[in-house]
Design an enzyme around this catalytic site. Structure first.
Site, PDB file in Angstrom:
ATOM      1  N   HIS A 208      -7.867   1.669   0.733  1.00  0.00           N
ATOM      2  CA  HIS A 208      -8.181   0.951   2.744  1.00  0.00           C
ATOM      3  C   HIS A 208      -8.572   2.330   3.070  1.00  0.00           C
ATOM      4  O   HIS A 208      -8.208   2.600   3.916  1.00  0.00           O
ATOM      5  CB  HIS A 208      -6.658   1.543   3.158  1.00  0.00           C
ATOM      6  CG  HIS A 208      -6.667   0.409   4.001  1.00  0.00           C
ATOM      7  ND1 HIS A 208      -4.771  -0.046   4.732  1.00  0.00           N
ATOM      8  CD2 HIS A 208      -6.951   0.306   5.397  1.00  0.00           C
ATOM      9  CE1 HIS A 208      -5.526  -0.299   6.421  1.00  0.00           C
ATOM     10  NE2 HIS A 208      -6.335  -0.129   6.642  1.00  0.00           N
TER      11      HIS A 208
ATOM     12  N   GLU B  57       0.603  -0.844  -0.090  1.00  0.00           N
ATOM     13  CA  GLU B  57       0.220   0.278   0.058  1.00  0.00           C
ATOM     14  C   GLU B  57       1.344   1.687  -0.386  1.00  0.00           C
ATOM     15  O   GLU B  57       1.785   1.391   0.601  1.00  0.00           O
ATOM     16  CB  GLU B  57      -1.129   0.203   1.231  1.00  0.00           C
ATOM     17  CG  GLU B  57      -1.908  -1.210   1.378  1.00  0.00           C
ATOM     18  CD  GLU B  57      -2.743  -1.415   3.036  1.00  0.00           C
ATOM     19  OE1 GLU B  57      -2.511  -0.260   2.628  1.00  0.00           O
ATOM     20  OE2 GLU B  57      -3.413  -1.950   2.734  1.00  0.00           O
TER      21      GLU B  57
END
Length: 304
Positions: A278, A259
């Site tokens: 997210h 990420e």
């Protein structure tokens, strides 16, 4: 006493800290080198899923008494180093449960009805009605892997929608299962029998790549996989292969092994996967609860 807030927090959390008489330092997501400088004279640090509070950071903070995580997972904090120093680590595990649960349900609907795909085609000027044949969720079997706070919230909503519930958890709560009409089964049976599988386990050694090539092959070719827990719970390479080759019908991911998700990642090229950055806990309500709960615990520890 000084508290370092190293990630965005709801204003009400700052109020709790300042009303307790603390000096609050704020810097958004400092890197490790900068964090080492900032912690030299603080009694508490508050973070979110980042930055990482490493051993190096902890060793640079002689006055540190408590680390607060505004949220659930503690995988960005060196818990062993904190324990060695007698530093307390607190979090707010229930703060985002409803928000994550609602996102997981939204992702299920999105994949089941091909909403993101349809939206992309509309923006391209393509009327893709024939390609958007979806499925209803009522009467389908939802497999919930991890029946804790979030899994329980999802089960309550799914029950109201008329879904059948299969549950997997190493520590089964039979009372709550009865409340939602769910049934505990083994992981393999859940994967084989479910039309939709949603993951809600913490990231541990035992859950790393819990969903791998072997387990993806157990799933129905019409099944949908949802991951709004932690990215490394799913083997990304295996999932890409499963989506390309039709082992499963689709997936929706809010979390990733890396990420942010790199530009041009294979997942971004697939029409049968929905991707969000997210955002499970990204609601006004969850942010307020998470920040305030952690701030209140820090006040109690430092003033106790």
């Amino acid at each position: 006493m000084r508290v370092l807030v190293a990630a965005p927090l709801h204003e009400k959390a700052f109020e709790v800290l300042r009303n307790a008489g603390f000096e609050v330092l704020y810097e958004e997501y400092p890197d490790e080198e900068r964090l080492v400088e900032l912690v030299k004279d603080v009694e508490a640090i508050i973070v979110r899923s980042k930055p990482k509070v490493t051993r190096k950071v902890i060793e640079a903070a002689p006055k540190l008494r408590v680390i607060g995580r505004a949220g659930v997972g503690l995988d960005n904090i060196d818990l062993e180093a904190a324990k060695e120093r007698g530093i307390e680590v607190v979090n707010s595990p229930g703060a985002s449960s409803r928000s994550v649960a609602e996102l997981a349900l939204a992702l299920m609907f999105n994949v089941a009805r091909k909403i993101a795909f349809a939206d992309r085609r509309m923006r391209e000027g393509v009327w893709a009605k024939k390609q958007c044949l979806g499925m209803e969720l009522e009467g389908k079997t939802l497999g919930i892997v991890g029946f804790g706070r979030i899994g329980y919230q999802i089960a309550k909503i799914a029950k109201a929608m008329g879904m059948n519930l299969l549950l997997y958890d190493p520590y089964p709560n039979e009372e709550r299962a009865r409340e939602v009409g769910g049934k505990f089964v083994g992981l393999e049976e859940l994967l084989k029998e479910s039309d939709v599988i949603t993951l809600h386990v913490p990231l541990l050694d035992s859950t790393y790549h819990l969903i791998n090539e072997e387990r993806l092959k157990l799933m129905k070719p019409t099944a949908i996989l949802i991951n709004a827990a932690r990215g490394p719970i799913v083997d990304t390479d295996a999932l890409v292969k499963a989506l390309r080759e039709g082992w499963i019908a689709g997936a929706a991911l809010d979390v990733f092994e890396e990420e942010p998700l790199p530009k041009g990642h294979p997942l971004t090229e697939l029409d049968n996967v929905v991707l969000t950055p997210h955002i499970g806990a990204s609601t006004v309500e969850a942010q307020m609860r998470a920040g305030v709960q952690v701030a209140e615990q820090i006040v109690e520890i430092l003033k106790g």
